[in-house]
Design a protein around this motif. Structure first.
Motif, PDB file in Angstrom:
ATOM      1  N   GLU A   1      -4.309   6.147  14.614  1.00 54.11           N
ATOM      2  CA  GLU A   1      -4.006   6.987  13.459  1.00 54.11           C
ATOM      3  C   GLU A   1      -2.503   7.169  13.289  1.00 54.11           C
ATOM      4  O   GLU A   1      -1.779   7.394  14.268  1.00 54.11           O
ATOM      5  CB  GLU A   1      -4.676   8.345  13.652  1.00 54.11           C
ATOM      6  N   THR A   2      -2.025   7.046  12.047  1.00 53.11           N
ATOM      7  CA  THR A   2      -0.635   7.336  11.709  1.00 53.11           C
ATOM      8  C   THR A   2      -0.611   8.237  10.483  1.00 53.11           C
ATOM      9  O   THR A   2      -1.626   8.409   9.802  1.00 53.11           O
ATOM     10  CB  THR A   2       0.162   6.051  11.401  1.00 53.11           C
ATOM     11  N   ALA A   3       0.569   8.777  10.168  1.00 56.32           N
ATOM     12  CA  ALA A   3       0.694   9.621   8.982  1.00 56.32           C
ATOM     13  C   ALA A   3       0.364   8.853   7.712  1.00 56.32           C
ATOM     14  O   ALA A   3      -0.152   9.419   6.742  1.00 56.32           O
ATOM     15  CB  ALA A   3       2.108  10.197   8.906  1.00 56.32           C
ATOM     16  N   ALA A   4       0.642   7.550   7.709  1.00 54.65           N
ATOM     17  CA  ALA A   4       0.384   6.730   6.526  1.00 54.65           C
ATOM     18  C   ALA A   4      -1.107   6.606   6.208  1.00 54.65           C
ATOM     19  O   ALA A   4      -1.471   6.285   5.073  1.00 54.65           O
ATOM     20  CB  ALA A   4       0.990   5.341   6.714  1.00 54.65           C
ATOM     21  N   HIS A   5      -1.970   6.855   7.198  1.00 56.76           N
ATOM     22  CA  HIS A   5      -3.411   6.724   6.972  1.00 56.76           C
ATOM     23  C   HIS A   5      -3.995   7.884   6.178  1.00 56.76           C
ATOM     24  O   HIS A   5      -5.126   7.810   5.714  1.00 56.76           O
ATOM     25  CB  HIS A   5      -4.151   6.585   8.309  1.00 56.76           C
TER      26      HIS A   5
ATOM     27  N   THR B   1     -10.700  -4.749   8.663  1.00 55.32           N
ATOM     28  CA  THR B   1      -9.642  -3.760   8.841  1.00 55.32           C
ATOM     29  C   THR B   1      -8.992  -3.454   7.495  1.00 55.32           C
ATOM     30  O   THR B   1      -9.198  -4.166   6.509  1.00 55.32           O
ATOM     31  CB  THR B   1      -8.575  -4.257   9.825  1.00 55.32           C
ATOM     32  N   LEU B   2      -8.166  -2.378   7.484  1.00 51.38           N
ATOM     33  CA  LEU B   2      -7.542  -1.905   6.257  1.00 51.38           C
ATOM     34  C   LEU B   2      -6.042  -1.721   6.436  1.00 51.38           C
ATOM     35  O   LEU B   2      -5.570  -1.372   7.523  1.00 51.38           O
ATOM     36  CB  LEU B   2      -8.149  -0.566   5.832  1.00 51.38           C
ATOM     37  N   TYR B   3      -5.298  -1.960   5.354  1.00 47.89           N
ATOM     38  CA  TYR B   3      -3.903  -1.550   5.281  1.00 47.89           C
ATOM     39  C   TYR B   3      -3.857  -0.073   4.911  1.00 47.89           C
ATOM     40  O   TYR B   3      -4.561   0.358   3.991  1.00 47.89           O
ATOM     41  CB  TYR B   3      -3.155  -2.331   4.211  1.00 47.89           C
ATOM     42  N   PRO B   4      -2.995   0.737   5.549  1.00 47.33           N
ATOM     43  CA  PRO B   4      -2.934   2.154   5.192  1.00 47.33           C
ATOM     44  C   PRO B   4      -2.297   2.423   3.840  1.00 47.33           C
ATOM     45  O   PRO B   4      -2.605   3.427   3.197  1.00 47.33           O
ATOM     46  CB  PRO B   4      -2.098   2.773   6.317  1.00 47.33           C
ATOM     47  N   GLU B   5      -1.409   1.526   3.383  1.00 44.00           N
ATOM     48  CA  GLU B   5      -0.720   1.767   2.123  1.00 44.00           C
ATOM     49  C   GLU B   5      -0.331   0.439   1.479  1.00 44.00           C
ATOM     50  O   GLU B   5       0.625  -0.216   1.886  1.00 44.00           O
ATOM     51  CB  GLU B   5       0.522   2.616   2.347  1.00 44.00           C
ATOM     52  N   ILE B   6      -1.087   0.030   0.472  1.00 41.36           N
ATOM     53  CA  ILE B   6      -0.878  -1.259  -0.191  1.00 41.36           C
ATOM     54  C   ILE B   6       0.517  -1.362  -0.815  1.00 41.36           C
ATOM     55  O   ILE B   6       1.181  -2.389  -0.730  1.00 41.36           O
ATOM     56  CB  ILE B   6      -1.956  -1.482  -1.271  1.00 41.36           C
TER      57      ILE B   6
ATOM     58  N   HIS C   1      -6.231   3.608  -5.906  1.00 42.09           N
ATOM     59  CA  HIS C   1      -6.385   3.565  -4.449  1.00 42.09           C
ATOM     60  C   HIS C   1      -5.063   3.303  -3.765  1.00 42.09           C
ATOM     61  O   HIS C   1      -4.161   2.682  -4.331  1.00 42.09           O
ATOM     62  CB  HIS C   1      -7.407   2.498  -4.045  1.00 42.09           C
ATOM     63  N   GLY C   2      -4.958   3.796  -2.518  1.00 40.29           N
ATOM     64  CA  GLY C   2      -3.767   3.545  -1.720  1.00 40.29           C
ATOM     65  C   GLY C   2      -3.991   2.488  -0.661  1.00 40.29           C
ATOM     66  O   GLY C   2      -3.108   1.676  -0.379  1.00 40.29           O
TER      67      GLY C   2
END
Length: 259
Positions: A80-84, A126-131, A181-182
């Motif tokens: 987990e990061t803040a960007a998530h 998996t996912l990118y937290p911020e496109i 979406h982000g």
């Protein structure tokens, strides 16, 4: 004749910053009732109240809705990061096994935005937290200001595979969609077929390859203006056909059987 039941995955909110609720956008119910022709049933997506086994028996199909909280990165092996952003671990605990069970059974679901991401994660992706932070990518987030009409306005093209399942649903290779979406797909999960892309290469339309049922999922929000939008209406109509097929025969639709 009773309509088949579509379980609409609800989201957890604090009403007036203090009263805990489970809620779902009325546009989801409207699309399910008036375009898919099914009975909308809001689900409190929390294992304290419901189980996947119960939902599979009560509902004929599922709408995996959008929502502000994101799938927790631990679900796809990352920290987990803040960007998530924010999370809803209770929803994760219901939707991820629900997707896998539906794929196995051939029970139909339609994934939207977060639901699209849940399908990918459930299948091992998996996912990118911020496109928008990626080189060459556009900002796919909802405009911060303006009316609902402005926030849900059509903003970019999605190109789908020639002769693919989405091409057959839409009757076109290019469609205009909104974008709110982000996050987005980083790596596709096992059997996830990316069938539509935004101009910047962001995956926008997927399905589960060789699944016996309807598994179409989109990164945009087709529930907005679903009754009159030329892209949303055939998507929700096809989903409704799949749900009726399941309710009548317990099998997935022919539409999903070819890629």
């Amino acid at each position: 004749m009773a309509r088949p039941v579509v379980g609409i995955i609800g989201n957890s909110y604090l009403l007036n910053d203090q009263y805990p609720t489970h809620a779902g956008g009325t546009m989801n119910s409207d699309a399910v009732a008036n375009v898919s022709g099914c009975l909308p049933l809001l689900i409190p997506a929390d294992p304290r109240y419901v189980s996947v086994a119960e939902l599979l028996e009560v509902c004929d199909g599922f709408l995996l809705t959008g929502g502000r909280p994101n799938v927790h990165p631990e679900e796809y092996g990352e920290c987990e990061t803040a960007a998530h952003g924010d999370f809803d671990r209770a929803r994760d605990a219901i939707t991820l096994p629900l997707v896998r069970a539906c794929v196995e059974r051939g029970q139909p679901f339609l994934g939207i935005c977060r639901g699209f991401q849940e399908v990918n994660v459930a299948m091992g992706g998996t996912l990118y937290p911020e496109i928008r932070d990626l080189p060459g990518r556009m900002n796919h987030r909802m405009p911060p200001d303006g009316t609902l009409e402005e926030k849900f306005a059509l903003r970019h093209i999605v190109s789908v595979t020639e002769g693919g399942v989405f091409h057959r649903v839409f009757g076109a290779r290019e469609v205009m969609t909104n974008t709110l979406h982000g996050q987005g797909i980083k790596t596709a999960g096992a059997r996830i077929e990316i069938d539509g892309l935004a101009p910047d290469g962001t995956p926008e339309a997927i399905y589960v390859r060789d699944a016996p049922g309807f598994t179409l999922s989109v990164q945009w929000h087709p529930e907005w203006d679903a009754a009159s939008d030329p892209v949303s209406r055939p998507l929700f109509a096809a989903f409704g056909d799949a749900v009726r097929d399941w309710a009548a025969r317990g099998t997935g639709p022919v539409l999903q059987k070819t890629g």
